[in-house]
Design a protein around this motif. Structure first.
Motif, short mmCIF file in Angstrom:
data_model
loop_
_atom_site.label_atom_id
_atom_site.label_comp_id
_atom_site.label_asym_id
_atom_site.label_seq_id
_atom_site.Cartn_x
_atom_site.Cartn_y
_atom_site.Cartn_z
N GLU A 1 0.45 -1.36 0.24
CA GLU A 1 -0.47 0.32 0.26
C GLU A 1 0.88 1.59 0.13
N ALA A 2 0.20 1.99 -0.67
CA ALA A 2 0.90 3.90 -0.51
C ALA A 2 2.31 3.73 -0.68
N VAL A 3 2.45 3.14 -2.06
CA VAL A 3 3.27 2.94 -2.62
C VAL A 3 4.48 4.25 -3.29
N GLN A 4 5.65 4.52 -2.99
CA GLN A 4 6.10 6.21 -3.59
C GLN A 4 7.13 5.45 -5.03
N ILE A 5 7.09 5.37 -5.81
CA ILE A 5 7.36 4.79 -7.37
C ILE A 5 8.68 5.82 -6.99
N GLN A 6 7.80 7.36 -7.75
CA GLN A 6 8.70 8.77 -7.93
C GLN A 6 8.30 9.60 -7.67
N ASP A 7 8.91 10.35 -7.64
CA ASP A 7 8.62 12.09 -6.90
C ASP A 7 6.83 12.22 -7.77
N ALA A 8 7.68 12.18 -8.50
CA ALA A 8 5.96 13.19 -9.24
C ALA A 8 4.39 12.02 -9.47
N ILE A 9 4.83 11.09 -8.93
CA ILE A 9 3.93 9.54 -9.07
C ILE A 9 3.72 9.77 -7.51
N PRO A 10 2.05 10.15 -7.36
CA PRO A 10 1.48 10.37 -5.86
C PRO A 10 1.58 8.56 -6.08
N PRO A 11 1.67 8.13 -4.15
CA PRO A 11 1.64 7.00 -3.27
C PRO A 11 0.94 6.24 -4.14
N GLY A 12 0.85 5.27 -4.20
CA GLY A 12 -0.58 4.38 -4.29
C GLY A 12 -0.26 2.67 -3.93
N SER A 13 -1.37 1.69 -4.36
CA SER A 13 -1.19 0.41 -3.92
C SER A 13 -1.13 -0.45 -5.41
N TYR A 14 -0.15 -1.32 -4.77
CA TYR A 14 0.63 -2.02 -5.97
C TYR A 14 1.00 -3.42 -6.07
N TYR A 15 0.72 -4.17 -6.84
CA TYR A 15 1.32 -5.70 -7.19
C TYR A 15 2.77 -5.68 -7.39
N ILE A 16 4.06 -5.66 -7.05
CA ILE A 16 5.21 -6.05 -6.84
C ILE A 16 5.12 -6.73 -7.49
N ILE A 17 5.62 -6.99 -9.25
CA ILE A 17 6.57 -8.29 -9.81
C ILE A 17 7.59 -8.40 -9.54
N SER A 18 9.21 -8.29 -8.77
CA SER A 18 9.94 -9.03 -8.74
C SER A 18 10.98 -9.93 -9.60
N VAL A 19 12.02 -9.67 -10.68
CA VAL A 19 12.55 -10.72 -11.25
C VAL A 19 14.05 -10.69 -10.92
N HIS A 20 14.79 -11.35 -10.16
CA HIS A 20 15.52 -11.25 -9.12
C HIS A 20 16.50 -12.18 -10.37
N ASP A 21 18.31 -11.65 -11.15
CA ASP A 21 18.67 -13.18 -11.28
C ASP A 21 20.31 -12.34 -10.81
N ASN A 22 20.54 -13.86 -11.46
CA ASN A 22 22.15 -13.84 -10.83
C ASN A 22 23.67 -13.89 -11.54
N GLY A 23 22.98 -12.92 -12.93
CA GLY A 23 24.01 -12.14 -13.90
C GLY A 23 25.02 -12.13 -13.60
N ILE A 24 25.54 -11.18 -14.85
CA ILE A 24 26.85 -10.52 -14.83
C ILE A 24 26.17 -8.49 -13.93
N GLY A 25 24.58 -8.40 -13.98
CA GLY A 25 24.29 -7.07 -13.20
C GLY A 25 24.73 -5.67 -13.92
N PHE A 26 24.62 -4.65 -13.01
CA PHE A 26 24.99 -4.03 -13.84
C PHE A 26 25.53 -2.48 -12.85
N LYS A 27 26.23 -0.92 -13.30
CA LYS A 27 25.69 -0.35 -12.37
C LYS A 27 24.52 0.66 -11.74
N GLN A 28 24.42 1.00 -11.08
CA GLN A 28 22.87 1.56 -10.60
C GLN A 28 22.95 3.04 -11.42
#
Length: 373
Positions: free
Chosen positions: A288-315
């Motif tokens: 509930e009330a997830v703040q994704i970006q500053d310009a977007i009002p908080p809202g309720s979301y289903y969060i689908i996370s895709v994790h891997d063990n690959g080479i990654g990247f710089k944030q």
């Protein structure tokens, strides 16, 4: 009292001028008619210069709209409410105006009065005409884009198929030269296949921009399984393992969500660490009330996370990942067109959602899909 009445009358006339309106009143008991000063001005005259009760006004009504005006006038003379009408006039000065008129029958004891109000809607009509013209231009552009897509999917791909086919036949004939010719053929093959992949990805990206989206309630596990099945050959080749837990039922565009999972999973398989079997874990949570970006009002979301063990990247490159044609790695080392994640972003936008990426070099990555709950 007379001064007060005069002030009120002047004030009413001033309001009519500001609002671009005029009014008239027909007393059915005495058959007398009154017209406000601004009604005359709307028709391009000074007060009293034209007889509204006669047919004088027909001289300036647009020829294509005279029947509309006459029918409305005759109806009102019978003391009947008439529907709203819209018509054009050509003022004595040659200006075309759009007018809208409405009437209302008022009854009090034995007295009946028909009130009419006319508004100048020229500016609104002008804006509407401009919008319609822009819409026609957009429709033409859409048609042109459709023709372009057809040309890309058919005319441009045909020579590529022939290039790949004939090179394959040359290789089948065991054509081997000690010169660099064989290397040239290999490079031609790689370039042709890459162009074919680019064309296919561009077509897929253009399809995600179409507005004819049909949403249907579906369990996300369905398109996810379809995506895994589609990538079964790549998974076997890399000995990959994919886990996922319970998925929610959401209103989605099924084929787009399948493509979304295909792109994300193939991205994890492509950027796996050499010699280490890929492990991809897909989880779902609701917050509930997830703040994704500053310009977007908080809202309720289903969060689908895709994790891997690959080479990654710089944030610091996390947002650039979703730009069209943007690549973090050299194309010689990793296949791809730089369109796959841009397609993912567009698909999430079509679902009123968002996608984010998080990673560290050598430590894998996680892509999060935010679907409105």
């Amino acid at each position: 009292m007379e001064n007060t009445a005069d002030i009120e009358k002047m004030g009413f006339q001033y309001v009519e001028q500001l609002a671009g309106t005029g009014h008239w009143k027909l007393d059915l008991s005495t058959n007398t008619t009154e017209f406000s000063d601004n009604l005359y001005r709307l028709f391009g005259y000074e007060p009293g210069e034209i007889d509204f009760a006669a047919d004088d006004v027909l001289k300036i009504v647009h020829p294509d709209d005279k029947d509309i005006y006459i029918n409305a006038r005759d109806t009102s003379r019978k003391g009947i409410d008439m529907p709203d009408i819209k018509y054009r006039i050509i003022t004595p000065g040659g200006e075309q105006r759009y007018l809208k008129s409405v009437t209302k029958l008022l009854e009090c004891k034995d007295k009946k009065v028909l009130m009419g109000v006319t508004c100048d809607i020229s500016s609104q009509e002008s804006d509407l005409i401009k919008i319609e013209e822009k819409n026609r231009e957009l429709e033409q552009l859409v048609d042109e884009l459709a023709s372009f897509n057809y040309a890309v999917s058919h005319d441009l791909q045909e020579p590529l198929r022939k290039i790949i086919m004939y090179i394959s036949r040359i290789e089948d004939e065991k054509f081997r030269a000690s010169s660099p010719i064989s290397e040239y053929f290999e490079r031609i093959t790689v370039a042709a296949k890459r162009m074919k992949l680019l064309i296919n990805d561009l077509l897929l990206y253009s399809q995600t921009n179409k507005h004819e989206h049909v949403f249907a309630p579906a369990n996300l596990a369905g398109p996810l399984r379809d995506a895994i099945n589609e990538l079964s050959v790549q998974c076997e080749a890399k000995d990959a393992t994919i886990h996922f837990n319970t998925m929610p039922v959401l209103p989605i565009i099924p084929f787009q969500v399948r493509q979304l999972f295909v792109n994300l999973l193939s991205n994890s398989l492509k950027y796996s660490i050499a010699g280490i079997p890929p492990v991809i874990t897909i989880t779902c949570t609701i917050q509930e009330a997830v703040q994704i970006q500053d310009a977007i009002p908080p809202g309720s979301y289903y969060i689908i996370s895709v994790h891997d063990n690959g080479i990654g990247f710089k944030q610091e490159f996390s947002e650039k990942l979703f730009l069209l044609f943007h690549r973090l790695h050299q194309k010689e080392r990793y296949e791809g067109t730089g369109i796959g994640l841009a397609i993912c972003k567009k698909i999430m936008e079509n679902h009123k959602g968002f996608i984010t990426a998080e990673g560290n070099p050598g430590e894998g990555s996680v892509f999060r899909l935010f679907f409105p709950a």
